[in-house]
Design an enzyme around this catalytic site. Structure first.
Site, PDB file in Angstrom:
ATOM      1  N   CYS A  75       2.713  -0.190  -7.851  1.00 53.47           N
ATOM      2  CA  CYS A  75       3.088  -1.813  -7.828  1.00 53.47           C
ATOM      3  C   CYS A  75       4.863  -1.778  -9.066  1.00 53.47           C
ATOM      4  O   CYS A  75       4.471  -1.502  -9.930  1.00 53.47           O
ATOM      5  CB  CYS A  75       2.548  -2.530  -9.015  1.00 53.47           C
ATOM      6  SG  CYS A  75       1.051  -3.431  -8.105  1.00 53.47           S
TER       7      CYS A  75
ATOM      8  N   CYS B 214      -3.615   0.312  -5.091  1.00 56.73           N
ATOM      9  CA  CYS B 214      -2.749   1.825  -5.062  1.00 56.73           C
ATOM     10  C   CYS B 214      -2.144   1.002  -6.368  1.00 56.73           C
ATOM     11  O   CYS B 214      -0.732   0.732  -5.964  1.00 56.73           O
ATOM     12  CB  CYS B 214      -1.784   1.571  -4.041  1.00 56.73           C
ATOM     13  SG  CYS B 214      -2.153   1.496  -2.204  1.00 56.73           S
TER      14      CYS B 214
ATOM     15  N   CYS C 143       0.358  -0.705   0.167  1.00 55.83           N
ATOM     16  CA  CYS C 143      -0.214  -0.145   0.391  1.00 55.83           C
ATOM     17  C   CYS C 143       1.103   1.493   0.273  1.00 55.83           C
ATOM     18  O   CYS C 143       2.213   1.014  -0.387  1.00 55.83           O
ATOM     19  CB  CYS C 143      -1.329  -0.174   1.217  1.00 55.83           C
ATOM     20  SG  CYS C 143       0.308  -0.061   2.814  1.00 55.83           S
TER      21      CYS C 143
END
Ligand SMILES: Cc1cc2nc3c(=O)[nH]c(=O)nc-3n(C[C@H](O)[C@H](O)[C@H](O)COP(=O)(O)O)c2cc1C
Length: 323
Positions: free
Chosen positions: A279, A275, A200
């Site tokens: 990544c 989110c 996150c």
């Protein structure tokens, strides 16, 4: 996967240190991340029995033990090593052992456990100069209860007799091979689990909770890691409270960056909490997005709903990984 070595001999290059480093090298060869502490070089004072840790699980003595507590709670395997001194472990190691009373109190008095309890394993390595049959009994008993305090299952110990002078352990016909073999045996159930990165923004709430449930409820098939692309200074206090209601202690955790989390190897699966743009690109890793709203700054009731949803999603994820 963290392997924590605790070198309890005052001799920095003695028999115990050699035995432990042989174990740690083998563990590293098997793909683990290792931290090996030479306790004699640290400022770890004896327990004062003040009972302050009964209140909030924290030891009030401000010394290097404060760095050891989070490591003991994060470690997947703890390898303690000590020569026999008067039929016990050295005073150096015993100070650290006694300070784990804070962990004992957290678990048995405050009924709070870190999520790694249940999967954590403990190993003890020892040497002594004499040949008495009962040479290691005192040490073994102390270490058994030390491992219990930190929530580690004691999975093996080695004790070598007639080892007195530095270098004696190298001349022993099997000792170093035995240490390597014990490293392989004790790590065996932890190796080959699916590495899942929970991700996150700040690694302060959502991904920490997902990591905790995966560790606690599915540690036998998942090796969870968590990170944030903009890690916060500390984990979120409302999240600590929400998880504390379930008896899960999150207070010792610190947010980590993606680079830190991936330093020990790439994940097989990345689970974004909402989110996707954060990544990392990891070849061969599948990416899932749970699209969860950030609970930071919201009331406890919202945090608890997020917590429960994450627990449910982790359980579903485990089912899909099982099939
Ligand atoms: C203070 C002290 C107490 C010791 N007590 C014992 C003992 O009770 N039994 C024994 O077999 N060896 C005893 N030893 C010997 C050590 O266990 C032995 O020398 C060992 O190899 C030291 O390991 P190291 O090289 O890792 O420091 C003692 C040594 C010292 C310095």
């Amino acid at each position: 996967m963290l392997v924590l070595g605790l070198q309890g001999s005052p001799r920095r290059e003695g028999n115990t240190a050699r035995l432990l480093s042989t174990f740690m090298d083998e563990a590293e060869r098997l793909g683990t991340e290792g931290t090996n502490l030479t306790i004699v070089d640290m400022d770890i004072r004896p327990c004062r029995a003040c009972n302050a840790c009964k209140k909030d699980g924290r030891c009030i003595i401000d010394d290097d033990m404060q760095e050891v507590y989070p490591l003991l709670r994060r470690a997947d395997l703890v390898v303690a090593a000590s020569p026999v001194f008067f039929y016990g472990v050295t005073a150096t190691l015993k100070a650290l052992v006694d300070r784990s009373q804070a962990l004992w109190n957290s678990h048995y008095i405050r009924e709070l456990s870190d999520p790694g309890r249940g999967m954590r394993r403990g190993v003890f390595l020892s040497v002594g100069a004499t040949r008495g049959e009962r040479l290691f009994e005192g040490c073994d008993l102390t270490m058994k209860y030390f491992f219990d305090a930190m929530g580690a299952e004691s999975v093996g110990s080695l004790g070598f007799r007639k080892i007195e002078h530095p270098g004696d352990i190298d001349a022993h016909p099997t000792a170093l091979d035995d240490a390597k073999e014990l490293a392989r045996i004790s790590l065996e159930p932890l190796i080959g689990r699916k590495r899942v990165l929970f991700l996150c923004r700040e690694n302060a709430c959502r991904s920490q909770m997902a990591w905790a449930f995966a560790q606690k409820d599915a540690g036998h098939i998942i090796e969870p890691i968590s990170a944030g692309d903009r890690p916060a200074e500390t984990v979120n206090p409302t999240m600590i409270e929400a998880m504390g209601e379930l008896g899960i202690d999150m207070s010792y955790l610190a947010p980590r960056s993606i680079d830190q989390a991936l330093s020990a190897g790439d994940p097989d699966l990345i689970v974004s909490m909402g989110c996707l743009d954060a990544c990392p690109v990891v070849s061969g890793a599948e990416v899932i997005d749970w699209g969860l709203e950030d609970p930071a700054g919201k009331p406890l009731s919202f945090m608890k709903r997020t917590r429960d949803e994450i627990r449910q999603r982790v359980a579903e994820l485990v089912e899909t990984l099982r099939t």
